[in-house]
Design a protein around this motif. Structure first.
Motif, PDB file in Angstrom:
ATOM      1  N   SER A  48       4.461   2.549   2.103  1.00 19.30           N
ATOM      2  CA  SER A  48       5.607   2.905   1.259  1.00 19.30           C
ATOM      3  C   SER A  48       5.958   4.378   1.415  1.00 19.30           C
ATOM      4  CB  SER A  48       5.312   2.579  -0.206  1.00 19.30           C
ATOM      5  OG  SER A  48       4.227   3.330  -0.699  1.00 19.30           O
ATOM      6  N   SER A  49       4.959   5.240   1.607  1.00 26.07           N
ATOM      7  CA  SER A  49       5.211   6.655   1.805  1.00 26.07           C
ATOM      8  C   SER A  49       5.890   6.905   3.152  1.00 26.07           C
ATOM      9  CB  SER A  49       3.902   7.447   1.725  1.00 26.07           C
ATOM     10  OG  SER A  49       4.116   8.820   1.959  1.00 26.07           O
ATOM     11  N   THR A  86       0.818  -1.211   0.000  1.00 28.22           N
ATOM     12  CA  THR A  86       0.000   0.000   0.000  1.00 28.22           C
ATOM     13  C   THR A  86       0.852   1.261   0.000  1.00 28.22           C
ATOM     14  OG1 THR A  86      -0.120   0.050   2.414  1.00 28.22           O
ATOM     15  CG2 THR A  86      -1.872  -1.142   1.255  1.00 28.22           C
ATOM     16  N   TYR A  87       0.292   2.302  -0.569  1.00 26.85           N
ATOM     17  CA  TYR A  87       0.951   3.605  -0.604  1.00 26.85           C
ATOM     18  C   TYR A  87       1.205   4.111   0.813  1.00 26.85           C
ATOM     19  CZ  TYR A  87       1.459   8.651  -0.994  1.00 26.85           C
ATOM     20  OH  TYR A  87       1.906   9.933  -0.865  1.00 26.85           O
ATOM     21  N   GLU A 140      -5.489   7.017   0.124  1.00 22.55           N
ATOM     22  CA  GLU A 140      -4.632   6.338  -0.852  1.00 22.55           C
ATOM     23  C   GLU A 140      -4.788   6.993  -2.223  1.00 22.55           C
ATOM     24  OE1 GLU A 140      -2.639   3.555  -0.500  1.00 22.55           O
ATOM     25  OE2 GLU A 140      -2.975   3.331   1.656  1.00 22.55           O
ATOM     26  N   PHE A 141      -3.821   6.770  -3.099  1.00 26.07           N
ATOM     27  CA  PHE A 141      -3.858   7.338  -4.444  1.00 26.07           C
ATOM     28  C   PHE A 141      -5.151   6.984  -5.171  1.00 26.07           C
ATOM     29  CE2 PHE A 141      -3.237   6.177  -8.936  1.00 26.07           C
ATOM     30  CZ  PHE A 141      -3.077   7.452  -9.478  1.00 26.07           C
TER      31      PHE A 141
END
Length: 340
Positions: free
Chosen positions: A79-80, A75-76, A281-282
């Motif tokens: 990772s972010s 998931t973003y 999320e994106f």
């Protein structure tokens, strides 16, 4: 001669000198004559020698590496956060080693043990959703090994943490639904043992009270953060009589699962059911309709966690654990924008 794993010992043996001579020659130490220095540096260049930061760190009882444990690498959100940790770590000469618990308590313990075997200087991590026993952190605390939790945390009186204003964010979501004309507001919560679950439920209930709406136990259901579980939770809610006219998901994954199930039952979003997620999320901007969600300052969270870690590394004596609370923002999009 092989160029793989070229070490000080490799250079010393090739030149028939001591390792300490090689080390000092590479640093242009005045005790080493210019001829030897030139021979050492020329061979090091030919063999593409680079210093081993781990070996150097072990000599100094510090490896300049940080172990990072996350429940999910896909998931973003995570990772972010990892990007934020790495960004600040690199600015201060640190490397990070990433491990994934895959939401498993046993895997989390294994990750912790393996990172400590690698002699990392400390740990920055987010708890797995299965974790309810925190005894595996005792060794780090007793040995005064730096430890920082982010997002899902425990033992805040002993460990530095970075979280967001979960309760306030959930209160704002509930109030937003009410102001948009929704009256039967449901919440798909996470696993009961997680701090994020407890805090968001508290905010949900506070929002209901402030809006003059009753708390109904049937409108609060739990999921295990998976799509399948969130789908089942949505089905349970929509089977109520009457069903909710708004659903707040513990995260965007739960909201996306709810969105799919609402559409499968031929209900309209936001006309029949309003929907809000959490973490932004994106994909929130590319689904139809676009998803209202709470923007989580993920990159900032990673950098703050790294700052708390470095504060422990630099302290000459143990310091009082700090609890850093970051502010979120509710980003209103189509999924909850019903005309009042």
């Amino acid at each position: 001669m092989s160029k793989r794993h070229v070490s000080l010992k490799t250079l010393a043996q090739a030149l028939n000198v001591s390792m300490s001579t090689v080390s000092r020659a590479l640093r242009n130490h005045p005790d080493i004559g210019p001829e030897v220095t030139q021979r050492v540096q020329q061979l090091a260049q030919e063999l593409q020698y680079t210093p081993n930061p781990l070996a150097i760190g072990l000599l100094k009882d510090r490896t300049n590496t940080i172990g990072v444990i996350v429940p999910d690498l896909v998931t973003y959100f995570f990772s972010s956060i990892i990007s934020g940790i790495e960004s600040l770590a690199n600015e201060h000469g640190y490397y990070i080693v990433i491990r994934c618990s895959y939401e498993s308590y046993e895997k989390e313990k294994e990750c912790l043990e393996n990172l400590l075997k690698l002699r990392v200087d400390g740990i920055i991590m987010c708890l797995a959703q299965e974790t309810q026993d925190y005894a595996h952190f005792n060794h780090l605390l007793e040995a005064e090994i730096p430890l920082v939790f982010f997002d899902r945390v425990c033992r805040p009186e002993e460990v530095a943490t970075v979280v967001v204003d979960n309760q306030e964010a959930a209160r704002r979501i509930t109030q937003h639904f009410f102001e948009s004309g929704y009256r039967r507001i449901a919440h798909i919560a996470g696993p009961a043992q997680l701090n994020i679950t407890r805090e968001r439920i508290a905010g949900y209930q506070q929002g209901l009270q402030e809006c003059g709406l009753p708390f109904e136990e049937d409108l609060l259901v739990h999921c295990d953060l998976s799509i399948a579980s969130a789908t089942a939770a949505t089905q349970q809610l929509l089977a109520l009589s009457p069903p909710p006219d708004a659903i707040f998901g513990v995260n965007d994954t739960a909201a996306f699962a709810a969105m799919k199930e609402i559409k499968r039952q031929h209900l309209r979003i936001p006309e029949d059911v309003g929907l809000v997620g959490f973490t932004d999320e994106f994909h929130a901007t590319v689904v139809e309709p676009t998803l209202t969600s709470v923007m989580h300052p993920t990159y900032e969270m990673g950098r703050e966690a790294a700052l708390l870690f470095l504060a422990q590394m630099d302290a000459k004596t143990p310091i009082q654990p700090r609890q850093q609370v970051l502010t979120t923002q509710l980003v209103v999009r189509e999924s909850s924008s019903r005309a009042v």
